[in-house]
Design a protein around this motif. Structure first.
Motif, mmCIF file in Angstrom:
data_model
loop_
_atom_site.group_PDB
_atom_site.id
_atom_site.type_symbol
_atom_site.label_atom_id
_atom_site.label_comp_id
_atom_site.label_asym_id
_atom_site.label_seq_id
_atom_site.Cartn_x
_atom_site.Cartn_y
_atom_site.Cartn_z
ATOM 1 N N LEU A 24 0.941 -1.288 0.349
ATOM 2 C CA LEU A 24 0.311 0.472 0.692
ATOM 3 C C LEU A 24 0.783 0.816 0.193
ATOM 4 O O LEU A 24 0.716 2.433 -0.360
ATOM 5 C CB LEU A 24 -1.139 -0.439 1.344
ATOM 6 N N THR A 25 2.093 0.988 0.215
ATOM 7 C CA THR A 25 2.837 2.211 0.502
ATOM 8 C C THR A 25 3.565 1.960 -0.938
ATOM 9 O O THR A 25 4.136 3.726 -0.951
ATOM 10 C CB THR A 25 4.443 2.329 1.558
ATOM 11 N N ALA A 26 3.904 1.561 -1.805
ATOM 12 C CA ALA A 26 4.359 2.431 -3.477
ATOM 13 C C ALA A 26 3.967 2.917 -4.070
ATOM 14 O O ALA A 26 3.959 3.253 -5.497
ATOM 15 C CB ALA A 26 4.117 0.467 -3.692
ATOM 16 N N THR A 27 2.179 3.140 -3.719
ATOM 17 C CA THR A 27 1.439 3.973 -4.694
ATOM 18 C C THR A 27 0.078 4.931 -3.721
ATOM 19 O O THR A 27 0.103 5.084 -2.609
ATOM 20 C CB THR A 27 0.382 2.998 -5.342
ATOM 21 N N GLU A 82 1.558 -9.988 12.830
ATOM 22 C CA GLU A 82 0.889 -9.196 13.380
ATOM 23 C C GLU A 82 -0.103 -7.471 12.450
ATOM 24 O O GLU A 82 -1.198 -7.238 12.404
ATOM 25 C CB GLU A 82 1.061 -7.887 13.845
ATOM 26 N N THR A 83 0.484 -7.570 11.028
ATOM 27 C CA THR A 83 0.250 -6.620 10.681
ATOM 28 C C THR A 83 -0.491 -6.848 9.425
ATOM 29 O O THR A 83 -0.922 -6.283 8.168
ATOM 30 C CB THR A 83 1.326 -5.114 10.135
ATOM 31 N N ALA A 140 -4.775 -2.968 6.939
ATOM 32 C CA ALA A 140 -5.161 -2.990 5.998
ATOM 33 C C ALA A 140 -5.569 -1.268 6.489
ATOM 34 O O ALA A 140 -5.481 -0.413 5.114
ATOM 35 C CB ALA A 140 -5.161 -4.154 5.303
ATOM 36 N N VAL A 141 -6.934 -1.855 6.663
ATOM 37 C CA VAL A 141 -7.339 -0.205 6.085
ATOM 38 C C VAL A 141 -7.006 0.819 6.783
ATOM 39 O O VAL A 141 -7.508 1.524 6.644
ATOM 40 C CB VAL A 141 -9.211 -0.678 7.474
ATOM 41 N N ARG A 142 -6.419 0.447 8.533
ATOM 42 C CA ARG A 142 -5.802 1.491 9.377
ATOM 43 C C ARG A 142 -4.798 2.441 8.123
ATOM 44 O O ARG A 142 -4.782 3.418 8.097
ATOM 45 C CB ARG A 142 -5.070 0.726 10.206
ATOM 46 N N GLU A 143 -4.095 1.642 7.342
ATOM 47 C CA GLU A 143 -3.091 2.015 6.061
ATOM 48 C C GLU A 143 -3.876 2.802 5.400
ATOM 49 O O GLU A 143 -3.388 3.884 5.110
ATOM 50 C CB GLU A 143 -2.570 0.801 5.720
#
Length: 402
Positions: free
Chosen positions: A223-226, A270-271, A277-280
Protein backbone atom coordinates in the motif's frame (compact mmCIF):
# COMPACT_ATOMS: atom_id res chain seq x y z
CA UNK A 1 -7.96 -11.22 -7.14
CA UNK A 2 -7.48 -14.90 -6.51
CA UNK A 3 -6.24 -16.81 -9.56
CA UNK A 4 -4.72 -19.49 -7.48
CA UNK A 5 -1.88 -21.65 -8.85
CA UNK A 6 0.74 -18.89 -8.91
CA UNK A 7 -0.70 -17.09 -5.90
CA UNK A 8 0.39 -19.83 -3.51
CA UNK A 9 4.02 -19.10 -4.26
CA UNK A 10 3.47 -15.38 -3.81
CA UNK A 11 1.91 -15.90 -0.39
CA UNK A 12 4.97 -17.85 0.67
CA UNK A 13 7.16 -14.95 -0.43
CA UNK A 14 5.05 -12.44 1.45
CA UNK A 15 5.16 -14.53 4.61
CA UNK A 16 8.89 -14.08 4.74
CA UNK A 17 8.79 -10.30 4.55
CA UNK A 18 9.93 -8.23 7.52
CA UNK A 19 6.96 -7.05 9.54
CA UNK A 20 6.38 -3.37 10.14
CA UNK A 21 5.17 -2.13 13.53
CA UNK A 22 1.90 -3.84 14.44
CA UNK A 23 -1.49 -2.18 14.44
CA UNK A 24 -3.50 -4.84 16.17
CA UNK A 25 -6.54 -3.10 17.60
CA UNK A 26 -9.63 -2.27 15.62
CA UNK A 27 -9.62 0.99 13.68
CA UNK A 28 -11.16 3.91 15.58
CA UNK A 29 -14.94 4.05 15.14
CA UNK A 30 -16.42 6.74 12.91
CA UNK A 31 -19.76 8.48 13.10
CA UNK A 32 -19.99 8.48 9.30
CA UNK A 33 -22.74 6.26 7.93
CA UNK A 34 -21.47 3.55 5.58
CA UNK A 35 -22.74 3.46 2.02
CA UNK A 36 -23.55 -0.27 2.45
CA UNK A 37 -22.37 -1.34 -0.97
CA UNK A 38 -22.71 -5.12 -1.28
CA UNK A 39 -20.42 -6.18 -4.13
CA UNK A 40 -19.34 -9.57 -5.49
CA UNK A 41 -17.24 -10.84 -8.38
CA UNK A 42 -18.49 -13.29 -11.02
CA UNK A 43 -15.53 -15.18 -12.54
CA UNK A 44 -15.80 -16.04 -16.22
CA UNK A 45 -14.15 -19.46 -15.82
CA UNK A 46 -16.86 -20.55 -13.37
CA UNK A 47 -19.26 -21.34 -16.20
CA UNK A 48 -17.15 -24.36 -17.15
CA UNK A 49 -16.09 -27.02 -14.60
CA UNK A 50 -17.77 -25.29 -11.68
CA UNK A 51 -21.00 -24.95 -13.67
CA UNK A 52 -21.78 -21.68 -11.92
CA UNK A 53 -24.00 -19.66 -14.24
CA UNK A 54 -25.63 -16.25 -14.05
CA UNK A 55 -28.92 -18.04 -13.40
CA UNK A 56 -27.46 -19.23 -10.08
CA UNK A 57 -26.93 -15.62 -9.01
CA UNK A 58 -30.67 -15.12 -9.47
CA UNK A 59 -32.09 -18.38 -8.07
CA UNK A 60 -29.82 -18.25 -4.99
CA UNK A 61 -31.23 -14.87 -3.99
CA UNK A 62 -27.82 -13.20 -4.31
CA UNK A 63 -28.92 -10.86 -7.11
CA UNK A 64 -31.60 -9.40 -4.88
CA UNK A 65 -29.08 -8.64 -2.12
CA UNK A 66 -26.18 -7.30 -4.20
CA UNK A 67 -25.83 -3.65 -5.14
CA UNK A 68 -23.05 -4.36 -7.67
CA UNK A 69 -21.85 -7.42 -9.59
CA UNK A 70 -18.34 -7.37 -11.09
CA UNK A 71 -17.59 -9.54 -14.10
CA UNK A 72 -14.00 -10.86 -14.15
CA UNK A 73 -11.94 -10.64 -16.20
CA UNK A 74 -11.32 -8.62 -19.30
CA UNK A 75 -7.74 -8.38 -20.51
CA UNK A 76 -5.33 -5.49 -20.82
CA UNK A 77 -3.73 -6.11 -24.23
CA UNK A 78 -1.17 -3.73 -25.78
CA UNK A 79 -2.15 -1.20 -23.14
CA UNK A 80 -5.85 -1.29 -24.01
CA UNK A 81 -9.03 -2.92 -22.71
CA UNK A 82 -9.90 -6.18 -24.45
CA UNK A 83 -12.32 -9.07 -24.02
CA UNK A 84 -10.98 -12.03 -22.05
CA UNK A 85 -12.72 -15.34 -22.79
CA UNK A 86 -14.84 -14.27 -25.76
CA UNK A 87 -16.68 -17.61 -25.94
CA UNK A 88 -17.78 -17.52 -22.31
CA UNK A 89 -18.56 -13.80 -22.45
CA UNK A 90 -20.69 -13.49 -25.57
CA UNK A 91 -20.94 -16.71 -27.58
CA UNK A 92 -21.70 -19.70 -25.34
CA UNK A 93 -25.32 -20.76 -26.00
CA UNK A 94 -27.61 -21.33 -23.02
CA UNK A 95 -30.40 -23.89 -22.87
CA UNK A 96 -33.73 -22.88 -21.38
CA UNK A 97 -33.05 -24.64 -18.07
CA UNK A 98 -29.78 -22.71 -17.65
CA UNK A 99 -31.11 -19.31 -18.68
CA UNK A 100 -32.12 -16.55 -16.29
CA UNK A 101 -35.54 -16.13 -17.90
CA UNK A 102 -36.04 -19.76 -18.92
CA UNK A 103 -35.69 -18.95 -22.62
CA UNK A 104 -33.04 -20.76 -24.66
CA UNK A 105 -30.54 -18.95 -26.86
CA UNK A 106 -30.96 -19.34 -30.61
CA UNK A 107 -28.22 -19.40 -33.31
CA UNK A 108 -29.32 -16.08 -34.82
CA UNK A 109 -29.08 -14.28 -31.49
CA UNK A 110 -26.64 -11.35 -31.56
CA UNK A 111 -25.57 -11.76 -27.92
CA UNK A 112 -25.33 -15.04 -26.04
CA UNK A 113 -22.93 -16.17 -23.34
CA UNK A 114 -22.56 -14.65 -19.89
CA UNK A 115 -23.17 -11.14 -21.20
CA UNK A 116 -26.50 -12.20 -22.65
CA UNK A 117 -27.45 -13.74 -19.32
CA UNK A 118 -26.27 -10.66 -17.42
CA UNK A 119 -28.54 -8.52 -19.58
CA UNK A 120 -31.45 -10.74 -18.57
CA UNK A 121 -30.38 -10.58 -14.92
CA UNK A 122 -30.27 -6.80 -15.06
CA UNK A 123 -33.73 -6.68 -16.59
CA UNK A 124 -35.00 -8.75 -13.66
CA UNK A 125 -33.05 -6.68 -11.09
CA UNK A 126 -32.95 -3.14 -12.51
CA UNK A 127 -31.22 -1.71 -9.43
CA UNK A 128 -28.26 -4.06 -9.80
CA UNK A 129 -25.26 -2.30 -11.32
CA UNK A 130 -22.76 -4.36 -13.31
CA UNK A 131 -19.05 -3.62 -13.75
CA UNK A 132 -16.42 -5.17 -16.01
CA UNK A 133 -13.13 -5.89 -14.27
CA UNK A 134 -9.85 -5.96 -16.18
CA UNK A 135 -6.62 -7.62 -15.11
CA UNK A 136 -6.44 -9.96 -12.13
CA UNK A 137 -3.45 -11.86 -10.77
CA UNK A 138 -2.46 -13.43 -14.09
CA UNK A 139 -3.74 -10.56 -16.26
CA UNK A 140 -2.06 -7.47 -14.78
CA UNK A 141 1.02 -7.41 -17.01
CA UNK A 142 -0.61 -5.11 -19.58
CA UNK A 143 -1.16 -2.31 -17.08
CA UNK A 144 2.47 -1.23 -17.27
CA UNK A 145 1.98 -0.32 -20.91
CA UNK A 146 -1.47 1.14 -20.26
CA UNK A 147 0.05 3.49 -17.70
CA UNK A 148 2.26 5.03 -20.40
CA UNK A 149 -0.84 6.46 -22.12
CA UNK A 150 -3.83 6.58 -19.74
CA UNK A 151 -5.95 8.48 -22.25
CA UNK A 152 -5.53 5.78 -24.90
CA UNK A 153 -6.37 3.11 -22.32
CA UNK A 154 -9.53 4.94 -21.22
CA UNK A 155 -10.71 5.49 -24.78
CA UNK A 156 -10.26 1.81 -25.56
CA UNK A 157 -12.29 0.84 -22.49
CA UNK A 158 -15.09 3.24 -23.44
CA UNK A 159 -15.15 1.83 -26.97
CA UNK A 160 -15.36 -1.73 -25.63
CA UNK A 161 -18.24 -0.87 -23.29
CA UNK A 162 -20.10 0.63 -26.25
CA UNK A 163 -19.77 -2.48 -28.42
CA UNK A 164 -23.23 -2.77 -30.09
CA UNK A 165 -23.63 -6.36 -28.89
CA UNK A 166 -23.68 -5.38 -25.20
CA UNK A 167 -23.95 -1.59 -25.15
CA UNK A 168 -25.69 -0.41 -21.98
CA UNK A 169 -24.95 -3.57 -20.01
CA UNK A 170 -22.03 -2.26 -17.98
CA UNK A 171 -22.27 0.63 -15.55
CA UNK A 172 -18.53 1.04 -15.22
CA UNK A 173 -15.09 -0.50 -14.96
CA UNK A 174 -13.02 -2.11 -12.23
CA UNK A 175 -9.22 -2.04 -12.42
CA UNK A 176 -7.62 -5.10 -10.84
CA UNK A 177 -3.92 -4.29 -11.16
CA UNK A 178 -1.74 -6.57 -9.05
CA UNK A 179 0.19 -4.46 -8.23
CA UNK A 180 0.95 -0.90 -9.35
CA UNK A 181 4.58 0.06 -8.66
CA UNK A 182 5.06 -3.18 -6.69
CA UNK A 183 5.49 -6.89 -7.32
CA UNK A 184 2.70 -9.31 -8.11
CA UNK A 185 3.22 -12.10 -10.59
CA UNK A 186 5.71 -9.66 -12.10
CA UNK A 187 7.25 -6.48 -10.74
CA UNK A 188 5.97 -3.14 -12.02
CA UNK A 189 7.75 0.22 -11.88
CA UNK A 190 5.14 2.53 -13.36
CA UNK A 191 5.45 4.95 -10.45
CA UNK A 192 3.19 5.81 -7.52
CA UNK A 193 0.90 8.06 -9.62
CA UNK A 194 0.14 5.51 -12.35
CA UNK A 195 -3.03 4.02 -10.87
CA UNK A 196 -4.52 7.44 -10.19
CA UNK A 197 -3.74 8.51 -13.75
CA UNK A 198 -5.62 5.52 -15.18
CA UNK A 199 -8.61 6.05 -12.90
CA UNK A 200 -8.63 9.77 -13.69
CA UNK A 201 -8.56 9.10 -17.42
CA UNK A 202 -11.45 6.65 -17.07
CA UNK A 203 -13.43 9.22 -15.08
CA UNK A 204 -12.87 11.86 -17.75
CA UNK A 205 -13.81 9.46 -20.53
CA UNK A 206 -16.81 7.74 -18.92
CA UNK A 207 -18.25 10.65 -16.96
CA UNK A 208 -19.30 11.31 -13.40
CA UNK A 209 -22.16 8.80 -13.40
CA UNK A 210 -19.91 5.83 -14.20
CA UNK A 211 -18.87 3.45 -11.44
CA UNK A 212 -15.06 3.34 -11.54
CA UNK A 213 -13.31 1.17 -8.98
CA UNK A 214 -9.99 -0.50 -8.25
CA UNK A 215 -8.98 -3.58 -6.30
CA UNK A 216 -6.07 -2.68 -4.01
CA UNK A 217 -3.63 -4.73 -1.91
CA UNK A 218 -4.44 -5.92 1.57
CA UNK A 219 -0.73 -6.03 2.37
CA UNK A 220 0.35 -2.79 4.03
CA UNK A 221 3.84 -2.95 2.51
CA UNK A 222 2.38 -2.79 -0.99
CA UNK A 223 0.00 0.00 0.00
CA UNK A 224 2.94 2.36 0.49
CA UNK A 225 4.11 1.84 -3.11
CA UNK A 226 1.28 3.83 -4.71
CA UNK A 227 -0.58 7.08 -4.05
CA UNK A 228 -3.87 5.45 -3.09
CA UNK A 229 -5.31 8.68 -1.71
CA UNK A 230 -4.76 10.26 -5.12
CA UNK A 231 -6.24 7.22 -6.84
CA UNK A 232 -9.31 7.41 -4.62
CA UNK A 233 -10.16 10.92 -5.82
CA UNK A 234 -11.28 9.62 -9.22
CA UNK A 235 -12.59 6.29 -7.96
CA UNK A 236 -16.06 5.45 -6.72
CA UNK A 237 -14.38 3.12 -4.25
CA UNK A 238 -11.25 1.03 -3.63
CA UNK A 239 -11.69 -2.68 -2.84
CA UNK A 240 -9.15 -3.83 -0.25
CA UNK A 241 -8.16 -7.45 -0.91
CA UNK A 242 -8.10 -8.38 2.76
CA UNK A 243 -7.57 -12.12 2.34
CA UNK A 244 -4.81 -14.57 1.34
CA UNK A 245 -2.53 -13.32 4.11
CA UNK A 246 -1.48 -16.89 4.89
CA UNK A 247 -1.90 -20.11 2.99
CA UNK A 248 -0.45 -23.41 1.99
CA UNK A 249 2.41 -21.72 0.20
CA UNK A 250 3.72 -21.37 3.75
CA UNK A 251 4.12 -25.17 4.05
CA UNK A 252 5.07 -26.68 6.49
CA UNK A 253 3.13 -24.01 8.33
CA UNK A 254 2.54 -22.69 10.83
CA UNK A 255 -1.16 -22.96 10.18
CA UNK A 256 -2.86 -19.57 10.20
CA UNK A 257 -6.20 -18.22 8.98
CA UNK A 258 -5.86 -16.61 5.57
CA UNK A 259 -8.24 -13.71 6.23
CA UNK A 260 -8.05 -12.56 9.86
CA UNK A 261 -9.90 -9.38 10.70
CA UNK A 262 -7.59 -8.58 13.63
CA UNK A 263 -4.40 -10.00 15.10
CA UNK A 264 -4.55 -12.85 17.62
CA UNK A 265 -1.93 -14.38 19.95
CA UNK A 266 0.63 -16.26 17.86
CA UNK A 267 -0.23 -14.77 14.46
CA UNK A 268 2.86 -15.13 12.23
CA UNK A 269 2.73 -11.48 11.11
CA UNK A 270 0.79 -9.03 13.25
CA UNK A 271 0.15 -6.64 10.37
CA UNK A 272 -1.32 -9.36 8.14
CA UNK A 273 -4.92 -8.49 8.97
CA UNK A 274 -7.84 -6.69 7.41
CA UNK A 275 -7.81 -4.13 10.20
CA UNK A 276 -4.16 -3.27 9.53
CA UNK A 277 -4.93 -2.75 5.83
CA UNK A 278 -7.92 -0.54 6.59
CA UNK A 279 -5.90 1.49 9.08
CA UNK A 280 -3.15 1.97 6.51
CA UNK A 281 -5.54 3.10 3.78
CA UNK A 282 -7.15 5.60 6.14
CA UNK A 283 -3.74 6.82 7.32
CA UNK A 284 -2.72 7.34 3.70
CA UNK A 285 -5.71 9.62 3.23
CA UNK A 286 -8.28 7.40 1.52
CA UNK A 287 -11.78 8.46 2.64
CA UNK A 288 -13.55 5.87 4.81
CA UNK A 289 -16.58 5.68 2.57
CA UNK A 290 -14.36 4.82 -0.38
CA UNK A 291 -12.89 1.72 1.29
CA UNK A 292 -14.58 -1.65 0.78
CA UNK A 293 -13.65 -4.60 3.01
CA UNK A 294 -12.78 -7.81 1.15
CA UNK A 295 -14.20 -11.25 1.98
CA UNK A 296 -13.20 -14.60 0.46
CA UNK A 297 -15.87 -17.19 -0.28
CA UNK A 298 -13.26 -19.96 0.01
CA UNK A 299 -10.80 -21.43 2.47
CA UNK A 300 -7.12 -22.34 2.52
CA UNK A 301 -5.89 -25.52 4.12
CA UNK A 302 -3.06 -27.87 5.04
CA UNK A 303 -2.76 -31.64 5.53
CA UNK A 304 -0.61 -33.61 7.93
CA UNK A 305 -1.64 -31.40 10.85
CA UNK A 306 -2.01 -32.72 14.40
CA UNK A 307 -2.83 -29.50 16.26
CA UNK A 308 -6.35 -28.08 16.29
CA UNK A 309 -5.38 -24.51 17.22
CA UNK A 310 -3.59 -22.19 14.78
CA UNK A 311 0.20 -22.45 14.74
CA UNK A 312 0.58 -26.15 14.03
CA UNK A 313 2.97 -27.77 11.59
CA UNK A 314 1.90 -29.43 8.34
CA UNK A 315 3.23 -31.78 5.68
CA UNK A 316 1.71 -30.05 2.68
CA UNK A 317 -1.35 -28.53 1.05
CA UNK A 318 -4.70 -30.17 1.60
CA UNK A 319 -6.50 -31.46 -1.47
CA UNK A 320 -8.95 -29.06 -3.11
CA UNK A 321 -11.57 -29.57 -5.81
CA UNK A 322 -9.72 -27.37 -8.30
CA UNK A 323 -6.41 -26.34 -6.71
CA UNK A 324 -4.23 -27.62 -3.91
CA UNK A 325 -4.85 -25.93 -0.61
CA UNK A 326 -7.99 -24.10 -1.76
CA UNK A 327 -11.65 -25.08 -1.39
CA UNK A 328 -15.03 -23.37 -1.68
CA UNK A 329 -17.04 -22.51 1.42
CA UNK A 330 -19.95 -24.57 0.09
CA UNK A 331 -17.74 -27.69 0.22
CA UNK A 332 -15.89 -26.92 3.46
CA UNK A 333 -18.98 -26.23 5.54
CA UNK A 334 -19.92 -29.90 5.04
CA UNK A 335 -16.54 -31.64 4.70
CA UNK A 336 -14.70 -29.81 7.50
CA UNK A 337 -17.04 -27.72 9.71
CA UNK A 338 -15.58 -24.96 11.91
CA UNK A 339 -14.01 -25.94 15.20
CA UNK A 340 -12.91 -22.50 16.39
CA UNK A 341 -12.27 -18.86 15.56
CA UNK A 342 -9.15 -16.71 15.55
CA UNK A 343 -8.81 -13.05 14.67
CA UNK A 344 -12.47 -12.77 13.70
CA UNK A 345 -12.50 -15.62 11.18
CA UNK A 346 -13.14 -19.36 11.44
CA UNK A 347 -10.84 -22.35 11.31
CA UNK A 348 -11.55 -26.07 11.14
CA UNK A 349 -9.56 -29.15 12.20
CA UNK A 350 -10.78 -32.46 10.79
CA UNK A 351 -8.84 -35.71 10.53
CA UNK A 352 -5.35 -34.39 9.68
CA UNK A 353 -6.53 -31.30 7.79
CA UNK A 354 -6.62 -27.68 8.96
CA UNK A 355 -8.65 -25.08 7.06
CA UNK A 356 -9.55 -21.44 7.57
CA UNK A 357 -12.51 -19.69 6.01
CA UNK A 358 -15.29 -17.22 6.70
CA UNK A 359 -18.75 -18.35 7.71
CA UNK A 360 -22.02 -16.39 7.83
CA UNK A 361 -21.27 -15.68 11.49
CA UNK A 362 -17.74 -14.36 10.95
CA UNK A 363 -18.86 -12.38 7.91
CA UNK A 364 -21.47 -10.65 10.04
CA UNK A 365 -18.68 -9.76 12.48
CA UNK A 366 -16.64 -8.29 9.64
CA UNK A 367 -19.64 -6.35 8.35
CA UNK A 368 -20.19 -4.90 11.83
CA UNK A 369 -16.56 -3.77 11.72
CA UNK A 370 -17.11 -2.13 8.32
CA UNK A 371 -20.26 -0.45 9.56
CA UNK A 372 -18.79 0.84 12.81
CA UNK A 373 -15.80 2.29 10.98
CA UNK A 374 -17.85 4.09 8.36
CA UNK A 375 -16.51 2.04 5.44
CA UNK A 376 -18.27 2.09 2.09
CA UNK A 377 -19.35 -1.54 2.29
CA UNK A 378 -17.80 -4.87 1.37
CA UNK A 379 -17.04 -7.07 -1.61
CA UNK A 380 -16.57 -10.81 -2.12
CA UNK A 381 -14.28 -12.93 -4.22
CA UNK A 382 -16.14 -14.78 -5.70
CA UNK A 383 -19.75 -15.92 -6.03
CA UNK A 384 -19.28 -19.57 -7.04
CA UNK A 385 -17.95 -20.44 -3.57
CA UNK A 386 -21.24 -19.54 -1.87
CA UNK A 387 -24.10 -21.92 -1.05
CA UNK A 388 -27.07 -22.51 -3.39
CA UNK A 389 -29.10 -20.19 -1.16
CA UNK A 390 -26.38 -17.50 -0.99
CA UNK A 391 -25.75 -17.72 2.76
CA UNK A 392 -22.57 -15.65 2.54
CA UNK A 393 -24.02 -12.88 0.37
CA UNK A 394 -27.02 -12.72 2.68
CA UNK A 395 -24.70 -12.41 5.69
CA UNK A 396 -22.90 -9.53 3.96
CA UNK A 397 -26.12 -7.70 3.11
CA UNK A 398 -27.76 -8.28 6.49
CA UNK A 399 -24.56 -7.37 8.34
CA UNK A 400 -24.12 -4.11 6.48
CA UNK A 401 -27.73 -3.11 6.97
CA UNK A 402 -27.42 -3.63 10.71
Amino acid sequence: MRVVPVLVAMIALLAGCTATPARTSAAPPSSAAPASRVVAYFADWGVYGRDFQVRDVDTSGAAGRLTHLVYAFGQVTDGTCATGDAWAAAQKPYAAEDSVDGVADVPTQVLRGTFGQLRKLKARHPNLRILWSFGGWTGSRGYTEAARDPGRFARSCATLLKDPRWAGLFDGIDIDWEYPNACGLECDRSGPLALGALLGALRSELGQDAVITAAVPGDIGKLTATDYAGAARAATWLSAMTYDYFGTGDTPGPTAPHSPLTAYPGIPRETATADAAVRELLALGVPRDKVLLGVGFYGRGWRGVSTAAPGGRASGAAAGSYDKGVEDYEVLRKSCPPTGTAGGTAYAFCRDQWWSYDTPETIRTKMAYARSNGLGGAFAWELSGDTPDAQLVRAMADGLSG
